[in-house]
Design an enzyme around this catalytic site. Structure first.
Site, short mmCIF file in Angstrom:
data_model
loop_
_atom_site.label_atom_id
_atom_site.label_comp_id
_atom_site.label_asym_id
_atom_site.label_seq_id
_atom_site.Cartn_x
_atom_site.Cartn_y
_atom_site.Cartn_z
N ASN A 258 -9.50 -3.01 -4.17
CA ASN A 258 -9.10 -2.02 -5.17
C ASN A 258 -10.24 -1.63 -6.11
OD1 ASN A 258 -6.57 -1.10 -4.64
ND2 ASN A 258 -5.52 -2.77 -5.70
N PHE B 203 -4.00 -9.32 -2.08
CA PHE B 203 -5.41 -9.67 -2.33
C PHE B 203 -6.21 -8.46 -2.83
CE2 PHE B 203 -3.99 -11.48 1.85
CZ PHE B 203 -3.34 -12.56 1.29
N CYS B 204 -5.55 -7.58 -3.59
CA CYS B 204 -6.21 -6.36 -4.11
C CYS B 204 -6.75 -5.50 -2.98
CB CYS B 204 -7.35 -6.70 -5.08
SG CYS B 204 -6.84 -7.60 -6.50
N ASN B 205 -6.16 -5.61 -1.80
CA ASN B 205 -6.65 -4.84 -0.65
C ASN B 205 -5.45 -4.14 -0.01
OD1 ASN B 205 -7.83 -4.00 1.81
ND2 ASN B 205 -9.39 -5.58 1.57
#
Ligand SMILES: Cc1ncc(COP(=O)(O)O)c(C=O)c1O
Length: 472
Positions: A144, A402-404
């Site tokens: 992100n 996982f901010c993905n």
């Protein structure tokens, strides 16, 4: 290989593992470190499998740092007073060390100290000279903190394009990327940003993309945060324009220091949207002008973390002494075994226990494995439940996206239509719970992730597999 069963023992399985991965036996120096520098892990019976979240610090790095701080007097840099001058010298020595570590020529590259990788990425995003007609090209599996650059791009009327990752391996289709790269805006500003290693799937994208993209007229921003803790990045062999990383991911301490390693020519291309203390040579209130400093200094807002930067020096020396190649070899062996053994876990009715998102062999992948756990009927076990049970067993792993989000959406089968429907009428705010509730058919918006690093051992992955087998 033998599937792990409750009947086998750690020693038997270790022997079988070494037979299959003989290179592991040559990495025994890391077992010694585990007993000395990282003793606290085994003393506390902790199994740490979240190196992609954060690396662990060796005791000696903390001790060296503490001794340095308690035996020296450091002051705010940028002055000739002795305390200031010493801090300034330490910062410059560390800058040079970072360049040496990544084999980067000081004529070609500069190091900007940042708070973390996200801050390094933001420095590029906010200052890249996007204009209408310019382009930002991203892979779906960006973190992100890279995805966020699209907000700067859009604000300046430029275009954002995503190149998808394709299941089950979650890699990018080379021909599709080539086509997009060949469409750079002639004479415009084109920025291509991708992770050297996905923090979701562990996929290692080709570093050859850097030269290919540059030949087509793109500037390349390489997110190296998840790659550099266990892989050599040699900036004399590949020449990305910008590289972002966080040092705590490499050696645990200090947190709060990262770097933007940028080609000097690429730094010169950026237009800082403001100025601050430390970034200018001259600024005037009545004259309403400011003049930016040259190179890295123009990007370091305010006072650098000059008490922590010396710890980066100690951490890099530590990694140099251990050898990244050795660490790489070790985690590759462990990843290979882990992938095979996780895939071999089945319920008594024959259904698989685990589905892995991403490549299931060690070719072109790192030591980060995302997966879902399934019950006997094949339904996904809630990842929060897996995390809670792992925590009870003393195992640190991570769950969520996982901010993905891009890689997660593809892996978990969330379609653009479904996401559009969720986000329409959602108002300005949406909680994770709201998001989960709006997904069709009880799909889970997250996964489970284990990741290996500096002092991972066979006993760690073995403990995890025994835990996972108990989830049946
Ligand atoms: C690939 C990748 N990029 C960027 C980041 C952001 O790093 P930080 O939170 O240290 O800024 C992370 C963190 O996990 C990451 O894995």
């Amino acid at each position: 290989m033998r599937a792990t069963t409750t009947a086998s023992t750690l020693e038997q399985d270790r022997a079988a593992f070494i037979e299959r991965y003989p290179a592991y036996a040559k990495t025994g120096a890391i077992d010694e470190l585990r007993d000395t520098e990282f003793r606290r892990l085994d003393d506390q019976k902790l199994v740490y499998l979240d190196y992609t979240g954060g690396g662990l610090y060796p005791a000696s790095v903390v001790e060296r740092h503490a001794t340095f701080l308690t035996t020296h007097v450091l002051g705010n840099p940028h002055s000739v007073n002795p305390a200031s001058a010493l801090a300034g010298r330490c910062v410059e020595a560390c800058r040079a060390h970072v360049l040496r570590f990544f084999n980067a020529s000081p004529d070609e590259y500069a190091v900007v100290f940042t708070a973390n990788a996200s801050h390094a990425l933001k420095l590029v995003g906010e200052a890249y000279p996007f204009e209408p007609g310019d382009q930002l090209l991203l892979t779906y599996d960006n973190h992100n903190s890279v995805n966020g650059i699209r907000e700067f791009d859009r604000a300046h009327g430029a275009e954002t394009t995503y190149v998808p990752v394709i299941p089950p391996d979650l890699r990018v289709e080379g021909a599709r990327l080539e086509r997009l790269l060949s469409r750079a805006t002639p004479g415009g500003h084109n920025l291509f940003a991708y992770p050297a290693q996905s923090n979701f799937s562990g996929v290692q994208h080709p570093l050859e993309w850097i030269a290919t993209a540059q030949n087509h007229g793109w500037d390349v921003l390489l997110d190296a945060a998840a790659f550099v803790p266990t892989n050599c990045l040699d900036l004399s062999r590949v020449h990305p324009d910008y590289v972002a990383l966080s040092f705590y991911k490499m050696f645990g301490h200090p947190t709060g220091v990262g770097a933007l390693i940028a080609k000097r020519s690429a730094l010169a291309k950026l237009h800082r949207p403001w100025f601050s203390g430390g970034t200018i040579t001259v600024a005037s209130v009545q004259g309403d002008r400011h003049f930016l400093a040259e190179g890295a200094a123009a990007f370091e807002d305010g006072t650098l973390d000059y008490t922590n930067i010396p710890a980066v020096d100690a951490g890099l020396s530590f990694l140099d002494e251990v050898g990244l190649d050795l660490i790489h070899e070790r985690v590759s062996c462990l990843t290979g075994w882990l992938l095979e053994t996780m895939l071999a876990l089945h319920h008594p009715n024959g259904r698989p226990l685990i589905k892995i998102f991403g490549p299931v062999t060690t070719a072109d992948r790192g030591a980060t494995i995302a997966f879902s756990v399934h019950d006997q009927a094949g339904a996904v076990v809630d990842h929060d439940d897996v995390e809670r049970r792992a925590a009870e067993a003393g195992i640190s792993l991570r769950t969520g996206c996982f901010c993905n989000p891009g890689a997660g959406e593809v892996a978990l089968g969330l379609s653009a239509g479904e996401l559009d429907r969720c986000f329409t009428d959602s108002g300005d705010r949406m909680t994770k719970e709201d998001f989960g509730r709006c997904l069709e058919g009880g799909k889970s918006p997250g996964a489970v992730r284990v990741s290996l690093g500096l002092v991972s051992t066979f006993a760690d992955v073995y403990a995890f597999v025994r835990f996972a087998a108990g989830l049946t």
